[in-house]
Design a protein around this motif. Structure first.
Motif, PDB file in Angstrom:
ATOM      1  N   ARG A 101       0.855  -1.189   0.000  1.00 23.84           N
ATOM      2  CA  ARG A 101       0.000   0.000   0.000  1.00 23.84           C
ATOM      3  C   ARG A 101       0.885   1.230   0.000  1.00 23.84           C
ATOM      4  NH1 ARG A 101      -5.703  -0.516   2.716  1.00 23.84           N
ATOM      5  NH2 ARG A 101      -6.085  -2.752   2.606  1.00 23.84           N
ATOM      6  N   LEU A 102       0.578   2.132  -0.908  1.00 22.85           N
ATOM      7  CA  LEU A 102       1.339   3.370  -1.026  1.00 22.85           C
ATOM      8  C   LEU A 102       0.381   4.539  -1.200  1.00 22.85           C
ATOM      9  CD1 LEU A 102       4.051   2.256  -3.620  1.00 22.85           C
ATOM     10  CD2 LEU A 102       4.412   2.541  -1.170  1.00 22.85           C
ATOM     11  N   GLY A 103       0.791   5.705  -0.724  1.00 27.43           N
ATOM     12  CA  GLY A 103       0.045   6.929  -0.987  1.00 27.43           C
ATOM     13  C   GLY A 103      -1.203   7.070  -0.149  1.00 27.43           C
ATOM     14  N   SER A 104      -2.005   8.075  -0.515  1.00 29.38           N
ATOM     15  CA  SER A 104      -3.256   8.346   0.182  1.00 29.38           C
ATOM     16  C   SER A 104      -4.243   8.909  -0.824  1.00 29.38           C
ATOM     17  CB  SER A 104      -3.036   9.343   1.325  1.00 29.38           C
ATOM     18  OG  SER A 104      -2.537  10.574   0.837  1.00 29.38           O
ATOM     19  N   GLY A 105      -5.514   8.852  -0.440  1.00 31.05           N
ATOM     20  CA  GLY A 105      -6.553   9.332  -1.333  1.00 31.05           C
ATOM     21  C   GLY A 105      -7.511   8.221  -1.679  1.00 31.05           C
ATOM     22  N   LYS A 106      -8.198   8.374  -2.802  1.00 27.19           N
ATOM     23  CA  LYS A 106      -9.166   7.380  -3.251  1.00 27.19           C
ATOM     24  C   LYS A 106      -8.457   6.053  -3.526  1.00 27.19           C
ATOM     25  CE  LYS A 106     -12.815   6.869  -6.760  1.00 27.19           C
ATOM     26  NZ  LYS A 106     -13.349   7.440  -8.025  1.00 27.19           N
ATOM     27  N   PRO A 107      -8.897   4.936  -2.946  1.00 24.56           N
ATOM     28  CA  PRO A 107      -8.192   3.652  -3.128  1.00 24.56           C
ATOM     29  C   PRO A 107      -8.211   3.177  -4.580  1.00 24.56           C
ATOM     30  CG  PRO A 107      -9.654   3.556  -1.238  1.00 24.56           C
ATOM     31  CD  PRO A 107     -10.000   4.814  -1.976  1.00 24.56           C
ATOM     32  N   LEU A 108      -7.128   2.538  -4.972  1.00 26.81           N
ATOM     33  CA  LEU A 108      -6.968   2.019  -6.328  1.00 26.81           C
ATOM     34  C   LEU A 108      -6.277   0.667  -6.248  1.00 26.81           C
ATOM     35  CD1 LEU A 108      -7.050   2.476  -9.459  1.00 26.81           C
ATOM     36  CD2 LEU A 108      -4.762   3.489  -9.223  1.00 26.81           C
ATOM     37  N   LEU A 153       7.064   0.891 -12.386  1.00 26.13           N
ATOM     38  CA  LEU A 153       7.378   2.104 -13.146  1.00 26.13           C
ATOM     39  C   LEU A 153       6.352   3.215 -12.936  1.00 26.13           C
ATOM     40  CD1 LEU A 153       8.788   1.268 -16.707  1.00 26.13           C
ATOM     41  CD2 LEU A 153       9.875   2.561 -14.875  1.00 26.13           C
ATOM     42  N   ILE A 154       5.136   2.860 -12.524  1.00 23.05           N
ATOM     43  CA  ILE A 154       4.096   3.886 -12.419  1.00 23.05           C
ATOM     44  C   ILE A 154       3.496   3.998 -11.021  1.00 23.05           C
ATOM     45  CG2 ILE A 154       3.516   3.579 -14.855  1.00 23.05           C
ATOM     46  CD1 ILE A 154       0.932   2.188 -13.996  1.00 23.05           C
ATOM     47  N   VAL A 155       3.830   3.085 -10.131  1.00 16.63           N
ATOM     48  CA  VAL A 155       3.130   3.045  -8.848  1.00 16.63           C
ATOM     49  C   VAL A 155       3.383   4.295  -8.004  1.00 16.63           C
ATOM     50  CG1 VAL A 155       4.940   1.764  -7.618  1.00 16.63           C
ATOM     51  CG2 VAL A 155       2.549   1.560  -6.885  1.00 16.63           C
ATOM     52  N   ASN A 156       4.609   4.808  -8.020  1.00 15.75           N
ATOM     53  CA  ASN A 156       4.900   5.990  -7.195  1.00 15.75           C
ATOM     54  C   ASN A 156       4.156   7.219  -7.687  1.00 15.75           C
ATOM     55  OD1 ASN A 156       6.613   4.669  -5.378  1.00 15.75           O
ATOM     56  ND2 ASN A 156       8.397   4.960  -6.693  1.00 15.75           N
ATOM     57  N   GLU A 157       4.041   7.362  -8.997  1.00 12.91           N
ATOM     58  CA  GLU A 157       3.296   8.503  -9.543  1.00 12.91           C
ATOM     59  C   GLU A 157       1.810   8.369  -9.224  1.00 12.91           C
ATOM     60  OE1 GLU A 157       2.753  12.147 -11.239  1.00 12.91           O
ATOM     61  OE2 GLU A 157       4.667  11.136 -10.810  1.00 12.91           O
ATOM     62  N   LEU A 158       1.263   7.164  -9.340  1.00  7.06           N
ATOM     63  CA  LEU A 158      -0.132   6.953  -8.979  1.00  7.06           C
ATOM     64  C   LEU A 158      -0.368   7.270  -7.504  1.00  7.06           C
ATOM     65  CD1 LEU A 158      -0.916   3.585 -10.824  1.00  7.06           C
ATOM     66  CD2 LEU A 158      -1.742   5.853 -11.458  1.00  7.06           C
ATOM     67  N   ILE A 192      -3.120   0.032  -3.894  1.00  4.37           N
ATOM     68  CA  ILE A 192      -3.051  -1.290  -3.276  1.00  4.37           C
ATOM     69  C   ILE A 192      -2.714  -2.279  -4.391  1.00  4.37           C
ATOM     70  CG2 ILE A 192      -4.309  -3.043  -1.971  1.00  4.37           C
ATOM     71  CD1 ILE A 192      -6.178  -0.662  -1.088  1.00  4.37           C
ATOM     72  N   ALA A 193      -1.453  -2.707  -4.433  1.00  3.38           N
ATOM     73  CA  ALA A 193      -0.984  -3.622  -5.472  1.00  3.38           C
ATOM     74  C   ALA A 193      -0.832  -5.012  -4.870  1.00  3.38           C
ATOM     75  CB  ALA A 193       0.343  -3.139  -6.057  1.00  3.38           C
ATOM     76  N   VAL A 194      -1.559  -5.972  -5.404  1.00  5.91           N
ATOM     77  CA  VAL A 194      -1.596  -7.305  -4.813  1.00  5.91           C
ATOM     78  C   VAL A 194      -0.697  -8.283  -5.565  1.00  5.91           C
ATOM     79  CG1 VAL A 194      -3.950  -6.994  -3.961  1.00  5.91           C
ATOM     80  CG2 VAL A 194      -3.591  -8.019  -6.209  1.00  5.91           C
ATOM     81  N   ASP A 195      -0.314  -9.344  -4.850  1.00  6.80           N
ATOM     82  CA  ASP A 195       0.233 -10.550  -5.464  1.00  6.80           C
ATOM     83  C   ASP A 195      -0.892 -11.563  -5.511  1.00  6.80           C
ATOM     84  OD1 ASP A 195       2.825  -9.550  -5.662  1.00  6.80           O
ATOM     85  OD2 ASP A 195       3.463 -10.410  -3.745  1.00  6.80           O
ATOM     86  N   LEU A 196      -1.293 -11.986  -6.688  1.00  2.00           N
ATOM     87  CA  LEU A 196      -2.349 -12.979  -6.800  1.00  2.00           C
ATOM     88  C   LEU A 196      -1.890 -14.323  -6.228  1.00  2.00           C
ATOM     89  CD1 LEU A 196      -3.630 -12.209 -10.408  1.00  2.00           C
ATOM     90  CD2 LEU A 196      -4.845 -11.751  -8.265  1.00  2.00           C
ATOM     91  N   PRO A 197      -2.816 -15.177  -5.809  1.00  2.00           N
ATOM     92  CA  PRO A 197      -2.439 -16.487  -5.265  1.00  2.00           C
ATOM     93  C   PRO A 197      -1.546 -17.282  -6.214  1.00  2.00           C
ATOM     94  CG  PRO A 197      -4.747 -16.044  -4.825  1.00  2.00           C
ATOM     95  CD  PRO A 197      -4.271 -14.932  -5.727  1.00  2.00           C
ATOM     96  N   GLY A 198      -0.435 -17.761  -5.661  1.00  2.00           N
ATOM     97  CA  GLY A 198       0.528 -18.525  -6.459  1.00  2.00           C
ATOM     98  C   GLY A 198       1.591 -17.682  -7.113  1.00  2.00           C
ATOM     99  N   PHE A 199       1.557 -16.363  -6.894  1.00  5.86           N
ATOM    100  CA  PHE A 199       2.535 -15.452  -7.478  1.00  5.86           C
ATOM    101  C   PHE A 199       3.073 -14.511  -6.400  1.00  5.86           C
ATOM    102  CE2 PHE A 199      -0.464 -16.608 -10.828  1.00  5.86           C
ATOM    103  CZ  PHE A 199       0.397 -17.121 -11.793  1.00  5.86           C
TER     104      PHE A 199
END
Length: 305
Positions: free
Chosen positions: A5-12, A27-32, A39-46
């Motif tokens: 989880r990074l940043g604040s504001g409306k969840p994405l 490459l884009i997560v910090n700007e977002l 909220i960037a997830v690792d899917l099950p098995g990854f």
């Protein structure tokens, strides 16, 4: 389900593709995160999330994501998916009540005929190749020529992908049991169901790279037919991963769609041709074969030095 989880504001919510992890968005997560709580997830098995108990399919992954969002009190969150993750967010949008605004970047699952074995065998061979090259990946990704060969099927200009990003992507792109089961399901299993016109109330944008050699551009027409409420957005000079090939445009697209300021692209003759044109299978198969052979030659040279 592991997530960052990074940043604040409306969840994405960010959902990666097959053989990847939350690092797919590096490459884009910090700007977002300057304008959203990402909220960037690792899917099950990854990544760092253990595999599902039982079968791994688009259906069971969609169930797992829904359970995660419910547990985290995030139902209705805006979401972006890439490749397999792009198909996943379309499935969740179709179900209703799970996601808010959805951006689907080069979704898989809309192939037909010869496109199915091309997708399956080119991706599986690529994963097997990458697995055999693991000891040499730091050197291979550090060289723009070998990096370009390794990413030729996935990127329109692979030499521009930063070496650390390329290395991270290839570290996870290996034929694990979950990868193989899911790849088979994507190619030969359940077909993606659509959503009738007017059934999706939230904004939905399907983005596509005009030089995508994994999910070829003509498949966008089928995706749009199944999801007629969607807007199509074309990325120029872009392959299968807009977040790698066009990070600034991908970021702007995500932010504008989720804040309601997105202006749909005007239809062009080039786009209409692309929607109906079917690329020759011999050309695509030649590309995939060339990538495998060239990469094996490079690996052999590095290994025998």
């Amino acid at each position: 389900m592991n997530c960052v989880r990074l940043g604040s504001g409306k969840p994405l919510l960010l959902i990666h593709g097959i053989g990847s992890s939350h690092h797919s968005w590096d490459l884009i997560v910090n700007e977002l995160a300057t304008q959203r709580e990402v909220i960037a997830v690792d899917l099950p098995g990854f990544g760092d999330t253990p595999p599902l108990v039982g079968e791994t399919t688009i259906r069971t992954l969609a169930d797992a994501v829904t359970d995660f969002l419910r547990e985290e009190d995030l139902l209705g969150i805006d979401a972006v998916g890439s490749s397999m993750g792009a198909r996943l967010v379309l499935e969740l949008a179709r179900r209703g009540g799970v996601l808010g605004t959805v951006i689907s970047l080069d979704p898989g699952g809309f192939w037909q005929g010869w496109e199915i074995p091309f997708f399956y065998y080119s991706v599986r061979l690529s994963a097997q190749l990458v697995n055999s090259l693991q000891p040499f990946l730091p050197s291979l990704t550090g060289n723009p020529i070998s990096r370009s060969l390794l990413f030729a099927q996935f990127s329109a200009h692979p030499w521009t992908i930063p070496a650390p990003i390329a290395l991270q992507e290839l570290r996870t792109f290996t034929p694990t049991p979950t990868f193989i089961e899911l790849l088979d399901n994507l190619a030969h299993g359940e077909k993606q169901q659509g959503a009738s016109a007017g059934s999706i109330q939230q904004p939905l944008v399907i983005g596509w790279g005009k030089q995508d050699r994994v999910c070829i551009p003509s498949q966008a027409k089928r995706a749009h037919q199944l999801f007629p409420d969607a807007q199509l957005h074309w990325f120029d000079n872009c392959g299968h991963f807009p977040q790698l090939d066009a990070p600034e445009e991908a970021t702007n697209l995500i932010l504008s769609v989720t804040d309601g300021t997105y202006l749909p692209q005007e239809s062009t003759l080039e786009t209409e041709v692309m929607l109906t044109h079917k690329e020759p299978d011999t050309l695509l198969i030649s590309v995939g074969t060339a990538v495998v052979v060239a990469s094996l030659i490079i690996a052999f040279r590095f290994a025998t030095r």
